[in-house]
Scaffold this motif. Structure first.
Motif, short mmCIF file in Angstrom:
data_model
loop_
_atom_site.label_atom_id
_atom_site.label_comp_id
_atom_site.label_asym_id
_atom_site.label_seq_id
_atom_site.Cartn_x
_atom_site.Cartn_y
_atom_site.Cartn_z
N SER A 17 77.98 30.39 19.91
CA SER A 17 76.72 29.76 20.28
C SER A 17 75.89 30.73 21.09
N GLY A 18 74.59 30.58 20.99
CA GLY A 18 73.69 31.35 21.84
C GLY A 18 73.37 30.55 23.09
N ASP A 22 68.80 32.36 26.86
CA ASP A 22 68.69 33.74 26.39
C ASP A 22 68.07 33.86 25.01
N LEU A 23 67.71 32.76 24.38
CA LEU A 23 67.17 32.80 23.02
C LEU A 23 65.66 33.03 23.06
N ILE A 24 65.22 34.00 22.27
CA ILE A 24 63.81 34.37 22.24
C ILE A 24 63.30 34.29 20.80
N ALA A 133 74.08 31.13 10.09
CA ALA A 133 74.11 31.73 8.74
C ALA A 133 72.75 32.31 8.36
N LEU A 134 71.68 31.75 8.90
CA LEU A 134 70.34 32.27 8.61
C LEU A 134 69.93 33.40 9.55
N GLY A 135 70.84 33.82 10.40
CA GLY A 135 70.56 34.97 11.25
C GLY A 135 70.06 34.64 12.64
N PHE A 136 70.03 33.37 12.99
CA PHE A 136 69.63 32.96 14.33
C PHE A 136 70.86 32.66 15.16
N PRO A 171 69.02 35.94 19.81
CA PRO A 171 69.55 36.36 21.11
C PRO A 171 68.67 37.45 21.74
N GLY A 172 68.31 37.23 22.99
CA GLY A 172 67.48 38.19 23.71
C GLY A 172 68.30 39.21 24.47
#
Length: 192
Positions: A17-18, A22-24, A133-136, A171-172
């Motif tokens: 998990s992110g 920290d998610l940008i 799976a979509l890269g996030f 992820p930042g």
């Protein structure tokens, strides 16, 4: 490497998990978010009841969500300090995308409520897997907002409960592994 999407098994083995704070940007666009949510709907669901629901909080409503949290927090804690109120605002505005998950058991069904609640958790897990799976990266939070009645009423219909807030973005900062339980502590062989 976390969330390695080269194969389905590598994604499952490296899932992490992110941290929402920290998610940008970028986050998923409208088409990607729809795809994520459609995948979330493909979850175990005894009785085909769909005992869960998702509410997308669009960018233009994030400030309204922050105001809702601040107002609800002040109502519950009238002596709240500036830092507490700022934390509510930060909660609402973190990460580029926000999906509110609701557990919506179908009353009167022969399927026990517990199974329906488990299905809601499985739907959220599918949402997390699809995001990765979509890269996030995505993070599922509850915290104070998930248990406040004013916040619940802003999203829920009837007796639905807030199952959590799913934040999605990129992820930042480098992700770090967290402690995982040892296999031997969790898995046993039934011998009765």
């Amino acid at each position: 490497m976390f969330n390695d999407a080269t194969t389905p098994l590598s994604l499952l083995r490296t899932r992490r998990s992110g941290k929402p704070r920290d998610l940008i940007a970028p986050g998923p666009d409208a088409g990607q978010l729809r795809e994520i949510l459609e995948i979330a709907l493909r979850t175990p669901d005894h009785g085909k009841l769909a005992p869960w629901r998702f509410v997308v909080v669009p960018d233009e409503k994030r400030e309204a969500f922050a105001a809702l949290l601040e107002s609800a927090y002040r109502r519950e804690k009238p002596d709240a300090g500036r830092l507490e109120l700022e934390s509510m605002r930060q909660f609402a505005l973190q990460a580029p995308a926000l999906v509110v998950a609701l557990s919506a058991p179908v009353e009167g069904s022969k399927i026990p409520a517990w199974e329906q609640q488990l299905s809601a958790g499985a739907a959220i897990m599918n949402l997390l897997h699809a995001s990765h799976a979509l890269g996030f990266a995505a993070g599922w939070l509850t915290g104070w907002p998930a248990y406040n009645e004013d916040v619940r009423q802003a999203f829920a219909v009837g007796a639905e409960r807030l199952a959590g807030f799913i934040f999605i973005g990129t992820p930042g900062r480098p992700q770090e592994e967290r402690p995982r339980p040892a296999y031997e502590q969790i898995v046993s062989i039934w011998d009765k």
